[in-house]
Design a protein around this motif. Sequence first.
Motif, PDB file in Angstrom:
ATOM      1  N   GLY A  27     -68.226  -1.191   8.613  1.00  0.00           N
ATOM      2  CA  GLY A  27     -69.426  -1.206   9.528  1.00  0.00           C
ATOM      3  C   GLY A  27     -70.799  -1.058   9.155  1.00  0.00           C
ATOM      4  O   GLY A  27     -71.674  -1.872   9.626  1.00  0.00           O
ATOM      5  N   SER A  31     -73.970  -3.903   9.198  1.00  0.00           N
ATOM      6  CA  SER A  31     -75.293  -3.690  10.077  1.00  0.00           C
ATOM      7  C   SER A  31     -76.479  -3.995   9.044  1.00  0.00           C
ATOM      8  O   SER A  31     -77.463  -4.622   9.315  1.00  0.00           O
ATOM      9  N   GLU A  43     -78.233  -1.408  16.106  1.00  0.00           N
ATOM     10  CA  GLU A  43     -77.063  -1.319  14.938  1.00  0.00           C
ATOM     11  C   GLU A  43     -75.767  -0.893  15.764  1.00  0.00           C
ATOM     12  O   GLU A  43     -74.554  -1.569  15.371  1.00  0.00           O
ATOM     13  N   GLY A  44     -75.658  -0.114  16.962  1.00  0.00           N
ATOM     14  CA  GLY A  44     -74.437   0.405  17.571  1.00  0.00           C
ATOM     15  C   GLY A  44     -73.748  -1.154  18.181  1.00  0.00           C
ATOM     16  O   GLY A  44     -72.444  -1.046  18.295  1.00  0.00           O
ATOM     17  N   SER A  45     -74.392  -2.240  18.282  1.00  0.00           N
ATOM     18  CA  SER A  45     -73.682  -3.148  18.855  1.00  0.00           C
ATOM     19  C   SER A  45     -72.581  -3.722  18.332  1.00  0.00           C
ATOM     20  O   SER A  45     -71.822  -4.429  19.145  1.00  0.00           O
ATOM     21  N   TYR A  47     -70.045  -2.533  17.025  1.00  0.00           N
ATOM     22  CA  TYR A  47     -68.819  -1.755  17.058  1.00  0.00           C
ATOM     23  C   TYR A  47     -67.864  -2.395  17.943  1.00  0.00           C
ATOM     24  O   TYR A  47     -66.752  -2.528  17.903  1.00  0.00           O
ATOM     25  N   PRO A  48     -68.357  -2.415  19.309  1.00  0.00           N
ATOM     26  CA  PRO A  48     -67.801  -3.149  20.248  1.00  0.00           C
ATOM     27  C   PRO A  48     -67.375  -4.389  20.101  1.00  0.00           C
ATOM     28  O   PRO A  48     -66.215  -4.730  20.228  1.00  0.00           O
ATOM     29  N   LEU A  50     -66.836  -5.631  16.783  1.00  0.00           N
ATOM     30  CA  LEU A  50     -65.778  -5.345  16.098  1.00  0.00           C
ATOM     31  C   LEU A  50     -64.280  -5.235  16.475  1.00  0.00           C
ATOM     32  O   LEU A  50     -63.349  -5.661  16.020  1.00  0.00           O
ATOM     33  N   LEU A  51     -64.364  -4.387  17.541  1.00  0.00           N
ATOM     34  CA  LEU A  51     -63.062  -4.241  18.304  1.00  0.00           C
ATOM     35  C   LEU A  51     -62.740  -5.360  18.883  1.00  0.00           C
ATOM     36  O   LEU A  51     -61.543  -5.562  18.825  1.00  0.00           O
TER      37      LEU A  51
ATOM     38  N   GLU B  49     -65.781   5.512  12.204  1.00  0.00           N
ATOM     39  CA  GLU B  49     -66.725   4.591  11.647  1.00  0.00           C
ATOM     40  C   GLU B  49     -68.081   4.968  12.352  1.00  0.00           C
ATOM     41  O   GLU B  49     -69.279   4.811  11.738  1.00  0.00           O
ATOM     42  N   HIS B  53     -71.392   5.936  10.336  1.00  0.00           N
ATOM     43  CA  HIS B  53     -72.658   5.376  10.377  1.00  0.00           C
ATOM     44  C   HIS B  53     -73.896   6.193  10.712  1.00  0.00           C
ATOM     45  O   HIS B  53     -75.030   6.080   9.926  1.00  0.00           O
ATOM     46  N   ILE B  67     -79.359   4.551  16.746  1.00  0.00           N
ATOM     47  CA  ILE B  67     -78.002   3.552  16.679  1.00  0.00           C
ATOM     48  C   ILE B  67     -77.726   2.967  18.084  1.00  0.00           C
ATOM     49  O   ILE B  67     -77.357   1.797  17.994  1.00  0.00           O
ATOM     50  N   PHE B  68     -77.269   4.202  18.710  1.00  0.00           N
ATOM     51  CA  PHE B  68     -76.404   3.600  19.877  1.00  0.00           C
ATOM     52  C   PHE B  68     -77.322   3.472  21.227  1.00  0.00           C
ATOM     53  O   PHE B  68     -76.532   3.321  22.230  1.00  0.00           O
ATOM     54  N   TYR B  75     -72.987   2.799  26.517  1.00  0.00           N
ATOM     55  CA  TYR B  75     -72.528   2.495  25.170  1.00  0.00           C
ATOM     56  C   TYR B  75     -71.030   2.958  25.131  1.00  0.00           C
ATOM     57  O   TYR B  75     -70.192   2.070  24.706  1.00  0.00           O
ATOM     58  N   VAL B  79     -67.431   0.538  24.443  1.00  0.00           N
ATOM     59  CA  VAL B  79     -66.600   0.846  23.204  1.00  0.00           C
ATOM     60  C   VAL B  79     -65.216   0.940  24.080  1.00  0.00           C
ATOM     61  O   VAL B  79     -64.144   0.179  23.549  1.00  0.00           O
ATOM     62  N   GLU B  82     -63.521  -2.094  25.134  1.00  0.00           N
ATOM     63  CA  GLU B  82     -63.040  -3.045  24.138  1.00  0.00           C
ATOM     64  C   GLU B  82     -61.655  -2.427  23.221  1.00  0.00           C
ATOM     65  O   GLU B  82     -60.955  -2.993  22.428  1.00  0.00           O
TER      66      GLU B  82
END
Lengths: 109, 224
Positions: A27, A31, A43-45, A47-48, A50-51, B49, B53, B67-68, B75, B79, B82
């Motif tokens: 991950g 990024s 950066e966080g975007s 992970y959704p 990747l899922l 993960e 990060h 980051i988030f 956010y 997650v 998904e």
Amino acid sequence: MAIRSQLLKGILEGCILAVIEKQPVYGYELSVKLHEYDLDVSEGSIYPILLRLQKEKLIQGQMEKSPNGPNRKYYYLTDEGKDSLEEFRQKWDWIKKPVDQILEKGESL
Amino acid sequence: MNTQQLISENNRKREFLTKENKEYYEDMLVYIRLSFDKSDQETEEVLNEMLDHVLLAQEEGRTAKDIFGSNPKQYADEVIGELPRMVTKKQLQYFVMGIFYLLAAWVGMSGIISTGAYYLFHVGELYEDHYLVSQILILLISIPLAFLYLILTLQYIRWSTFKSINRVGEFLLLWLIGMLSFGVFFLIYYFMPDIGPNLQLPAYIKIIIGVILFIFGRILYKRI
């Protein structure tokens, strides 16, 4: 707004597939690579996305020891992922040139 | 790595977060873990993960918020949206495990209370009447109620995670709900007529049954 973000999501998905195709990444590494190409997404975007790509079986995650120690989840492209990336490349070629031209013409008018 | 290993890894690594990042990350962790119909393996993998990060970004001077984003709930919902659902077999195993623990607590506590009441306060008898049909009816009503209570509590925690809520008010509310549900259980028990054959069980047998049920639940949990 909704259409715009859908479009961006699709493009980002294609880019992520392309990065993973070159070399399996985890991950954080992903990024960093996207940022190296000046793709300025939060950066966080990833992970959704990747899922979702895992759910669609386009990529596959695997826990492995990284060179510098800790366990990381590395992502690999599946065969479906390769097909999907190829499709993305074709669509991108198809749309890139006309859009560029339209935008340039628009400016010169 | 299996789910348990991921969780203990997470517990260990979380200690390296700065105070600010820890607060942000842990709120999200609680909220995402409480989406209990999602695959727990996938949930722990993505949490791991995200933690990695933050830990890496933290060394470069970026925060979890960088980051988030500034809306962690939104956010986290993304997650969760998904995450793949937990397979039905696993859901069923957790459900059966829950029943075992519930029965263990019920039978065991009843045995301990009877024994305590008899020896300490000389109240009641060691051999108590148990009317079979009545007992089954009580169980059939109590188990769904207990699950409802559990789900409501989880939903409440989810709802309250990213909010700053008056702690005293929260305590009073939870206390009230706890007392109410206890009252409902008590009423069911108290007003249940005696139906069916009478089983006279000594209190110590109930404690033993409780322990056995608990061990069964524990074995099941280890195997999930």
